[in-house]
Design a protein around this motif. Structure first.
Motif, PDB file in Angstrom:
ATOM      1  N   GLU A   1      98.243  84.476 112.002  1.00  0.00           N
ATOM      2  CA  GLU A   1      98.826  83.561 111.016  1.00  0.00           C
ATOM      3  C   GLU A   1     100.193  84.069 110.549  1.00  0.00           C
ATOM      4  O   GLU A   1     101.110  83.277 110.306  1.00  0.00           O
ATOM      5  N   CYS A   2     100.331  85.373 110.418  1.00  0.00           N
ATOM      6  CA  CYS A   2     101.592  85.959 109.985  1.00  0.00           C
ATOM      7  C   CYS A   2     102.688  85.716 111.020  1.00  0.00           C
ATOM      8  O   CYS A   2     103.842  85.418 110.663  1.00  0.00           O
ATOM      9  N   LYS A   3     102.344  85.831 112.297  1.00  0.00           N
ATOM     10  CA  LYS A   3     103.328  85.553 113.346  1.00  0.00           C
ATOM     11  C   LYS A   3     103.764  84.091 113.304  1.00  0.00           C
ATOM     12  O   LYS A   3     104.951  83.777 113.471  1.00  0.00           O
ATOM     13  N   GLN A   4     102.816  83.200 113.068  1.00  0.00           N
ATOM     14  CA  GLN A   4     103.161  81.783 112.941  1.00  0.00           C
ATOM     15  C   GLN A   4     104.048  81.542 111.729  1.00  0.00           C
ATOM     16  O   GLN A   4     104.986  80.745 111.774  1.00  0.00           O
ATOM     17  N   LEU A   5     103.754  82.236 110.634  1.00  0.00           N
ATOM     18  CA  LEU A   5     104.554  82.104 109.424  1.00  0.00           C
ATOM     19  C   LEU A   5     106.004  82.514 109.667  1.00  0.00           C
ATOM     20  O   LEU A   5     106.942  81.811 109.263  1.00  0.00           O
ATOM     21  N   ILE A   6     106.191  83.633 110.323  1.00  0.00           N
ATOM     22  CA  ILE A   6     107.545  84.114 110.594  1.00  0.00           C
ATOM     23  C   ILE A   6     108.317  83.094 111.414  1.00  0.00           C
ATOM     24  O   ILE A   6     109.476  82.772 111.122  1.00  0.00           O
ATOM     25  N   SER A   7     107.678  82.539 112.436  1.00  0.00           N
ATOM     26  CA  SER A   7     108.340  81.524 113.268  1.00  0.00           C
ATOM     27  C   SER A   7     108.663  80.276 112.466  1.00  0.00           C
ATOM     28  O   SER A   7     109.689  79.631 112.681  1.00  0.00           O
ATOM     29  N   ALA A   8     107.800  79.948 111.508  1.00  0.00           N
ATOM     30  CA  ALA A   8     107.973  78.717 110.737  1.00  0.00           C
ATOM     31  C   ALA A   8     109.119  78.807 109.738  1.00  0.00           C
ATOM     32  O   ALA A   8     109.776  77.803 109.446  1.00  0.00           O
ATOM     33  N   VAL A   9     109.369  80.015 109.193  1.00  0.00           N
ATOM     34  CA  VAL A   9     110.372  80.123 108.130  1.00  0.00           C
ATOM     35  C   VAL A   9     111.675  80.775 108.574  1.00  0.00           C
ATOM     36  O   VAL A   9     112.685  80.674 107.870  1.00  0.00           O
ATOM     37  N   ALA A  10     111.683  81.432 109.729  1.00  0.00           N
ATOM     38  CA  ALA A  10     112.899  82.127 110.177  1.00  0.00           C
ATOM     39  C   ALA A  10     114.053  81.149 110.350  1.00  0.00           C
ATOM     40  O   ALA A  10     113.897  80.074 110.940  1.00  0.00           O
ATOM     41  N   TRP A  11     115.223  81.545 109.846  1.00  0.00           N
ATOM     42  CA  TRP A  11     116.475  80.807 110.003  1.00  0.00           C
ATOM     43  C   TRP A  11     116.487  79.454 109.270  1.00  0.00           C
ATOM     44  O   TRP A  11     117.389  78.662 109.473  1.00  0.00           O
ATOM     45  N   LYS A  12     115.473  79.194 108.464  1.00  0.00           N
ATOM     46  CA  LYS A  12     115.442  77.905 107.769  1.00  0.00           C
ATOM     47  C   LYS A  12     115.864  78.072 106.311  1.00  0.00           C
ATOM     48  O   LYS A  12     115.567  79.096 105.686  1.00  0.00           O
ATOM     49  N   PRO A  13     116.561  77.090 105.746  1.00  0.00           N
ATOM     50  CA  PRO A  13     116.930  77.163 104.331  1.00  0.00           C
ATOM     51  C   PRO A  13     115.693  77.068 103.445  1.00  0.00           C
ATOM     52  O   PRO A  13     114.648  76.544 103.854  1.00  0.00           O
ATOM     53  N   LEU A  14     115.825  77.570 102.220  1.00  0.00           N
ATOM     54  CA  LEU A  14     114.698  77.557 101.292  1.00  0.00           C
ATOM     55  C   LEU A  14     114.552  76.164 100.685  1.00  0.00           C
ATOM     56  O   LEU A  14     114.882  75.916  99.537  1.00  0.00           O
ATOM     57  N   SER A  15     114.019  75.274 101.492  1.00  0.00           N
ATOM     58  CA  SER A  15     113.859  73.876 101.082  1.00  0.00           C
ATOM     59  C   SER A  15     112.515  73.661 100.419  1.00  0.00           C
ATOM     60  O   SER A  15     111.609  74.517 100.465  1.00  0.00           O
ATOM     61  N   ALA A  16     112.338  72.494  99.813  1.00  0.00           N
ATOM     62  CA  ALA A  16     111.050  72.137  99.206  1.00  0.00           C
ATOM     63  C   ALA A  16     109.950  72.115 100.268  1.00  0.00           C
ATOM     64  O   ALA A  16     108.805  72.494  99.995  1.00  0.00           O
ATOM     65  N   GLU A  17     110.317  71.684 101.483  1.00  0.00           N
ATOM     66  CA  GLU A  17     109.326  71.610 102.565  1.00  0.00           C
ATOM     67  C   GLU A  17     108.855  73.013 102.952  1.00  0.00           C
ATOM     68  O   GLU A  17     107.652  73.220 103.190  1.00  0.00           O
ATOM     69  N   VAL A  18     109.790  73.967 103.040  1.00  0.00           N
ATOM     70  CA  VAL A  18     109.415  75.336 103.397  1.00  0.00           C
ATOM     71  C   VAL A  18     108.548  75.947 102.300  1.00  0.00           C
ATOM     72  O   VAL A  18     107.527  76.597 102.583  1.00  0.00           O
ATOM     73  N   ILE A  19     108.922  75.741 101.051  1.00  0.00           N
ATOM     74  CA  ILE A  19     108.142  76.275  99.935  1.00  0.00           C
ATOM     75  C   ILE A  19     106.724  75.706  99.948  1.00  0.00           C
ATOM     76  O   ILE A  19     105.738  76.436  99.787  1.00  0.00           O
ATOM     77  N   GLU A  20     106.604  74.396 100.149  1.00  0.00           N
ATOM     78  CA  GLU A  20     105.281  73.777 100.187  1.00  0.00           C
ATOM     79  C   GLU A  20     104.463  74.292 101.371  1.00  0.00           C
ATOM     80  O   GLU A  20     103.245  74.538 101.246  1.00  0.00           O
TER      81      GLU A  20
END
Length: 263
Positions: free
Chosen positions: A210-229
C-alpha cells in the motif's frame, strides 16, 4: 528452469541473480524473457516478502548484449518494436512490483543496467561500481529506461548523464539519488543488503504494498483537494484492515505482530 538467471527464496527474501558473467550480464531477448517470468513468480509467491536483484561476475549489467544488437540491426520495425516493448514491460514489472525491491550492485551498470537499478526501491553498490547511460554514443537513446531513470535522479541530472554518456562513479550516483548507500566490498554489500531486507521484513507486507502505491499516487502531484482526500481515504481503509488492527494491538500489548512471528 532458467539458463540466464538464478533464483532462490531464503527466509522471505526472493533473490533473482543475473548469471551471464561472461557477457557482463548484458540484456538479450532470452534474458529479458526469463527476468519477466521470474518477476511474475516472485510477485505471486506468498513466501516472498522482499525481492533482491543481484548479479554474478564483475559487472552488474552492461546494458544491451552486442550479439543481440547485431541481430537487431537486421530487424524490421515490427521486430525491433517487439523487443523494445518486451524490455519496457520487464522494467515495468520490476518498478511496479508490490513487494519492496533492492538492487545489489557489485560492479558496473551501463545503459539498461542503470535502468534496472533505477527500477528498484532501494539500491546499494560497492565503492568501485561505475555507471553510464551510453546510448547516444551508439546513435540511440535511453528510451524505455528513461521514465525510471528520471524518476530516480531527476530531470536535471538526467540531462547531463544521458547527453554526455560519460561514466560516473558510485559516489556521483549516490549524490544523484540513484544509490541509497555505498559499501567498501562484496562482504559489506551482502551485509548492507541483509540489514535492509531485515528492516523490511519487520514491516507489514500489505502495508508495504500500500505504501508503494501511495508513493506512486502522490509523487510529483500538487497538494490538491483530490490528493488530500485520497490520502485520507487510504489511511482510513488501512486502519480498519486486519494488518492495521494487528499492528496497533501488538504495539499496545508490547508484543511482536504476527508478520514477524510467522518468519
Amino acid at each position: 528452469m532458467y539458463t540466464n538467471i538464478l533464483t532462490e527464496v531464503d527466509r522471505g527474501v526472493g533473490i533473482i541473480t543475473l548469471n551471464r558473467p561472461e557477457r557482463h550480464n548484458a540484456f538479450d531477448d532470452a534474458l529479458i524473457a526469463e527476468l519477466s517470468n521470474a518477476l511474475d513468480q516472485m510477485t505471486t509467491d506468498p513466501e516472498v516478502r522482499v525481492l533482491v536483484i543481484s548479479s554474478t561476475g564483475k559487472s552488474f549489467c552492461a546494458g544491451a548484449d552486442l550479439n543481440w544488437m547485431k541481430r537487431a540491426a537486421s530487424y524490421g520495425n515490427e521486430e525491433n518494436l517487439r523487443d523494445a516493448r518486451a524490455l519496457a514491460d520487464m522494467l515495468r514489472r520490476l518498478a511496479q512490483c508490490p513487494k519492496p525491491t533492492i538492487a545489489r550492485v557489485q560492479g558496473p551498470a551501463y545503459g539498461g543496467g542503470v535502468g534496472l537499478v533505477a527500477c528498484c526501491d532501494i539500491a546499494i553498490a560497492t565503492f568501485d561500481a561505475q555507471f553510464s547511460l551510453t546510448e547516444v554514443k551508439l546513435g540511440l537513446i535511453p528510451a524505455v529506461i528513461s521514465p525510471h531513470v528520471i524518476a530516480a535522479i531527476g530531470e536535471r541530472y538526467a540531462r547531463r548523464s544521458m547527453l554526455t554518456a560519460e561514466r560516473f562513479s558510485a559516489a556521483e550516483a549516490y549524490r544523484m539519488g540513484l544509490l541509497h548507500e555505498m559499501v567498501a566490498d562484496i562482504a559489506g554489500l551482502d551485509d548492507a543488503v541483509g540489514e535492509i531486507a531485515d528492516a523490511l521484513l519487520n514491516n507489514a507486507p500489505g502495508a508495504l504494498a500500500e505504501c508503494k502505491q501511495l508513493i506512486s499516487a502522490v509523487a510529483w502531484k500538487p497538494l490538491s483537494a483530490e490528493v488530500i482526500e485520497d490520502t485520507a481515504q487510504r489511511i482510513t481503509r488501512l486502519r480498519a484492515s486486519d494488518e492495521g488492527r494487528e499492528g496497533m494491538s501488538a504495539f499496545l500489548e508490547k508484543r511482536k505482530p504476527n508478520w514477524i512471528q510467522n518468519h
